[in-house]
Design a protein around this motif. Sequence first.
Motif, PDB file in Angstrom:
ATOM      1  N   UNK A   1      -9.275   5.683   3.941  1.00 36.58           N
ATOM      2  CA  UNK A   1      -8.390   6.766   3.518  1.00 36.58           C
ATOM      3  C   UNK A   1      -9.058   7.758   2.577  1.00 36.58           C
ATOM      4  N   UNK A   2     -10.359   7.647   2.374  1.00 32.04           N
ATOM      5  CA  UNK A   2     -11.081   8.511   1.441  1.00 32.04           C
ATOM      6  C   UNK A   2     -10.804   9.994   1.697  1.00 32.04           C
ATOM      7  N   UNK A   3     -10.258  10.729   0.724  1.00 33.69           N
ATOM      8  CA  UNK A   3      -9.999  12.154   0.915  1.00 33.69           C
ATOM      9  C   UNK A   3     -11.250  12.992   0.670  1.00 33.69           C
TER      10      UNK A   3
ATOM     11  N   UNK B   1       6.207   2.816   6.787  1.00 33.56           N
ATOM     12  CA  UNK B   1       7.298   3.787   6.737  1.00 33.56           C
ATOM     13  C   UNK B   1       6.862   4.998   5.931  1.00 33.56           C
ATOM     14  N   UNK B   2       7.523   6.120   6.197  1.00 32.25           N
ATOM     15  CA  UNK B   2       7.253   7.351   5.470  1.00 32.25           C
ATOM     16  C   UNK B   2       8.457   7.697   4.606  1.00 32.25           C
ATOM     17  N   UNK B   3       8.163   8.076   3.354  1.00 33.83           N
ATOM     18  CA  UNK B   3       9.208   8.487   2.430  1.00 33.83           C
ATOM     19  C   UNK B   3       8.764   9.763   1.740  1.00 33.83           C
TER      20      UNK B   3
ATOM     21  N   UNK C   1       0.847  -1.201   0.000  1.00 31.08           N
ATOM     22  CA  UNK C   1       0.000   0.000   0.000  1.00 31.08           C
ATOM     23  C   UNK C   1       0.873   1.238   0.000  1.00 31.08           C
ATOM     24  N   UNK C   2       0.485   2.207  -0.813  1.00 30.99           N
ATOM     25  CA  UNK C   2       1.165   3.501  -0.852  1.00 30.99           C
ATOM     26  C   UNK C   2       0.111   4.592  -0.928  1.00 30.99           C
ATOM     27  N   UNK C   3       0.249   5.618  -0.097  1.00 28.40           N
ATOM     28  CA  UNK C   3      -0.699   6.729  -0.135  1.00 28.40           C
ATOM     29  C   UNK C   3       0.049   8.040   0.062  1.00 28.40           C
ATOM     30  N   UNK C   4      -0.427   9.089  -0.605  1.00 27.55           N
ATOM     31  CA  UNK C   4       0.138  10.423  -0.409  1.00 27.55           C
ATOM     32  C   UNK C   4      -0.603  11.187   0.675  1.00 27.55           C
ATOM     33  N   UNK C   5      -1.484  10.503   1.389  1.00 33.44           N
ATOM     34  CA  UNK C   5      -2.142  11.092   2.553  1.00 33.44           C
ATOM     35  C   UNK C   5      -1.173  10.996   3.737  1.00 33.44           C
ATOM     36  N   UNK C   6      -0.444  12.071   3.971  1.00 32.89           N
ATOM     37  CA  UNK C   6       0.596  12.055   4.993  1.00 32.89           C
ATOM     38  C   UNK C   6       0.032  11.943   6.405  1.00 32.89           C
ATOM     39  N   UNK C   7      -1.233  12.366   6.573  1.00 32.12           N
ATOM     40  CA  UNK C   7      -1.827  12.368   7.910  1.00 32.12           C
ATOM     41  C   UNK C   7      -2.546  11.058   8.224  1.00 32.12           C
ATOM     42  N   UNK C   8      -2.643  10.162   7.267  1.00 34.76           N
ATOM     43  CA  UNK C   8      -3.396   8.923   7.480  1.00 34.76           C
ATOM     44  C   UNK C   8      -2.722   8.043   8.532  1.00 34.76           C
TER      45      UNK C   8
END
Length: 332
Positions: free
Chosen positions: A281-283, A258-260, A239-246
């Motif tokens: 994770x729905x934005x 992990x965060x990248x 899984x990869x998401x650009x939701x940094x606050x999730x």
Amino acid sequence: MALKQKIRTSMKKVNGDLLTPISIFLRLRGKRKFLLESSAKYEGNGRYSFIGANPRKTYSGNDAHLQDLSHLTNKQYHYEGEIISLLKQVMPRVTSNTEYPLTGGGIGYIHALPAALHEAVPVLQFHVYDTLIIFDHLTDEIAVFHTNIEAEQVEPNIDQLIDELFTASTLDDTDYTLHSLQQESPQLTTAGFSGDAFALYRNLRVQEAAAYMYYMEFDECTIVGTSSRSFLQIRDGALSTTNEEANLDTLCQTDSIEKQNTAQHGVLSPAFHAIDAVKQLMPEDGLIGYIGFNGQVDFTTPAKTLTIIGDKAYIQTTTDASDFTLGALMKG
């Protein structure tokens, strides 16, 4: 040509260096067509383009109601409950181990259209395609992939479909008119529209080339747009998401998170389906993309999207698409 048969799937590959995703789309016969592609500038996302027509089913929903329409039998089924959870229950699941991230599944959106359209179009809508055309930009191969998801259906003639892609005449160039802009809100503009929606897409994909570009035909509307990045992607359990606050603690195996840079990564827990991650994770801006039969998903947000209904276009932008200029799209 190589034909591979499996319990519920069949696939054939051919050399496609004489074709492009655009020419394939134009030669493909049928209704409710779609095209998902990526600009060649974005090598990490742009290897495959996906094209399809004549979906087997359509799932659509508003509030706490989901409709399941079979285009084969024209039968409708209705379910009550939270619509994303219902989508998880009805979406066909077929194990498929191929090199392709998508070989069949639902193409559509969730809560991605302007609130002004909620009375005219569903807030959730997915066409379910059992036959896909996949264009591999690395090898110039075309793969036609069919998944049998209904016992009563007739298997498509893959050879005939491939022959049509090479022999059918491409339609004459079409055009469109987009005019009389009216600002409804900071994120929504309306305009008059006439002509061919795919001609608009062809212009948009040049003027606003991006990692995610999409054209989708629904009965109520046609959606065209581009977006610069993935919001949620799940492939082979990663899984990869650009939701940094999730918070991924409940979805993913804790030791894998992990965060990248601006993204978070993890391994989806076996206790969850990919649609569980979509729901959690729905934005706020909603999602546009696909849910594969194989449980793989890839969604972006509607950064630069035009929804066409009749003679009107609804042009929406999200906060990260402030560079969207309409001048190059205006005609008429």
